[in-house]
Design an enzyme around this catalytic site. Structure first.
Site, PDB file in Angstrom:
ATOM      1  CD  GLU A 295       5.546  10.773   1.334  1.00  0.00           C
ATOM      2  OE1 GLU A 295       5.816   9.667   0.821  1.00  0.00           O
ATOM      3  OE2 GLU A 295       5.968  11.122   2.449  1.00  0.00           O
ATOM      4  CG  ASP A 296       5.791  10.331   6.692  1.00  0.00           C
ATOM      5  OD1 ASP A 296       5.107   9.414   7.172  1.00  0.00           O
ATOM      6  OD2 ASP A 296       7.009  10.440   6.902  1.00  0.00           O
TER       7      ASP A 296
ATOM      8  CG  HIS B 111       9.586  13.141   0.644  1.00  0.00           C
ATOM      9  ND1 HIS B 111      10.497  12.819  -0.351  1.00  0.00           N
ATOM     10  CD2 HIS B 111       8.757  12.071   0.714  1.00  0.00           C
ATOM     11  CE1 HIS B 111      10.215  11.646  -0.866  1.00  0.00           C
ATOM     12  NE2 HIS B 111       9.175  11.163  -0.214  1.00  0.00           N
TER      13      HIS B 111
ATOM     14  CG  HIS C 175      12.418  17.094  -1.778  1.00  0.00           C
ATOM     15  ND1 HIS C 175      13.691  16.567  -1.636  1.00  0.00           N
ATOM     16  CD2 HIS C 175      11.565  16.154  -1.316  1.00  0.00           C
ATOM     17  CE1 HIS C 175      13.595  15.353  -1.120  1.00  0.00           C
ATOM     18  NE2 HIS C 175      12.324  15.086  -0.912  1.00  0.00           N
TER      19      HIS C 175
ATOM     20  CG  ASN D  47      11.872   8.525   0.450  1.00  0.00           C
ATOM     21  OD1 ASN D  47      11.084   8.315   1.367  1.00  0.00           O
ATOM     22  ND2 ASN D  47      11.540   8.326  -0.826  1.00  0.00           N
TER      23      ASN D  47
ATOM     24  CG  ASN E 157      10.634   4.865   0.182  1.00  0.00           C
ATOM     25  OD1 ASN E 157       9.873   5.265   1.047  1.00  0.00           O
ATOM     26  ND2 ASN E 157      10.505   5.201  -1.095  1.00  0.00           N
TER      27      ASN E 157
ATOM     28  CG  ASP F 262       6.442   4.419   0.267  1.00  0.00           C
ATOM     29  OD1 ASP F 262       7.215   5.071   0.981  1.00  0.00           O
ATOM     30  OD2 ASP F 262       5.844   4.913  -0.701  1.00  0.00           O
ATOM     31  CG  ASN F 263       6.173   6.225   4.352  1.00  0.00           C
ATOM     32  OD1 ASN F 263       7.224   6.326   3.736  1.00  0.00           O
ATOM     33  ND2 ASN F 263       5.328   7.230   4.519  1.00  0.00           N
TER      34      ASN F 263
END
Length: 403
Positions: free
Chosen positions: A74-75, A135, A154, A188, A244, A289-290
């Site tokens: 995700e990151d 996340h 989370h 986020n 975000n 988004d990122n």
């Protein structure tokens, strides 16, 4: 007469519901389609695929090997020496999960390796691995070269920020602190600005799942950015549709915030008291988004979703697509994006998306003017990283290194 009033009220209510649904579809860009671009010479990154995951040492559960589903990270955050941290295994309300019963983890990869391999980092005992659901992530290097890793977590769909110390001698993470606060209900992404200091985006105002959906549906614009330190926690920016990705300029003077459903990037000036003052808003025609920043030029690099509806209505036969956007701005972010010349560059691409394997590809493409677009069909939750020099900046899940 009473029936007529009732029918009129029902008609008004249905009209409002329909208007909100249409507005939500527009915010999600539900009708948007992009043409796929095949990336040549692509190879899977070992360790983030439906094969055995290698670990640097035995985990708390005494399992030396785990299996990850066919999904990417995700990151990503990258240290100047080329070591990359990846957050994997995110479970997020409304998004498809390939392994809903498996906890997440933090992987590490050396981007300088010719054939990089992802290894799962051992986390110190006492940390609850069973509910780990990472996340956004961010690193901070202190004056004594200590590396801190900040992870948005989370557990059971609540929100905490976990602070770890990276111990390079045995490739492990020492858990230092769990941060919980009423001003951090739905974090986020995060950008670390000190050993226990950070800015964080809340993508929802509420923490309750039903209220989150209602908030998104009604388009309340209540999401925000919060500054956290051990001595002070405060709201520093608000009024976003859904805040975000977040990042900081190389000179540490500006904070960039992606508002995914408003299709905007907000440029905010950091004050001495850590408050943020808006400088300008960059309007884009896609769901942003990122974010990452090229450390040598200050360019803004953006991972985007051209069709957000496909993220929440997952169809393996028609999977979500992703976009990569790279544009230049002045050092102080005072002017609109400038136009640059055309040039051709050869890159090694490291690409990982939430719904797909982590791959790296060797390719060439033509960069025209100031706007660069790459489309990845069959990938989702795009975050990217690009390097125009020897530096290794962060941008989610694609790493582009000049060859």
């Amino acid at each position: 007469m009473g029936r007529l009033v009732g029918l009129s009220l029902l008609g008004i209510a249905l009209g409002l519901v329909g208007e909100r649904l249409l507005a939500l579809r527009n915010r999600l860009k539900a009708s948007s389609e992009v043409e796929s671009v095949d990336l040549p010479n692509c190879h899977l990154i070992k360790g983030i695929e439906p094969a055995t995951l290698e670990t640097t040492s035995q985990m708390q559960t005494h399992e030396s090997k785990q299996k990850w589903p066919e999904a990417g990270a995700e990151d990503i955050d990258i240290l100047p020496n080329g070591l990359a941290f990846l957050s994997v295994g995110l479970k997020y309300p409304g998004l498809h999960s390939f392994a809903p019963d498996k906890p997440g983890g933090i992987l590490m990869m050396d981007l300088k390796d010719e054939n990089p391999r992802a290894l799962e980092l051992r986390i110190s005992r006492g940390f609850n691995l069973a509910s780990f659901n990472p996340h956004g992530i961010s690193t901070f290097i202190d004056s004594d070269d200590t590396v801190y890793l900040f992870v948005v977590n989370h557990p059971e769909f609540r929100t905490t920020v976990e602070i770890f110390k990276f111990q390079e001698e045995d490739n492990s993470l020492l858990h230092l602190k769990t941060v919980k606060h009423e001003l951090l209900p739905s974090v986020n992404d995060i950008i670390a600005v000190g050993p226990a200091h950070f800015y964080a985006t809340n993508d929802h105002y509420f923490s309750d799942p039903f209220l989150k959906y209602l908030e998104t549906y009604l388009n309340l614009h209540w999401t925000n950015v919060v500054y956290y330190s051990p001595n002070e926690v405060k709201l520093v920016a608000e009024g976003f549709d859904s805040a975000n990705g977040i990042n900081i300029s190389p000179d540490k003077k500006y904070i960039y915030v992606a508002d995914i459903l408003a299709h905007e990037i907000h440029v905010l000036e950091k004050q001495h008291n850590m408050n943020l003052t808006q400088v300008k808003v960059l309007k884009l025609d896609t769901l942003v988004d990122n974010l990452s920043i090229d450390p040598s030029s200050g360019d803004i690099l953006v991972g985007c979703h051209p069709n957000g509806q496909k993220l929440f209505i997952y169809d393996p036969n028609n999977p979500p697509s992703s976009q990569y956007l790279h544009s230049s701005t002045t050092a102080k972010c005072k002017h609109e994006y400038r136009i640059q010349g055309t040039r051709k560059i050869k890159y090694k691409i490291y690409h990982s998306i939430f719904f797909s394997p982590f791959v790296y590809c060797l390719c060439n493409w033509l960069i025209i003017n100031n706007l660069r677009w790459i489309f990845f069909l069959e990938f989702d939750l795009l975050s990217l990283i690009i390097s125009w020099s020897h530096n290794l900046p962060r941008l989610g899940n694609v790493y582009l290194a000049k060859q």
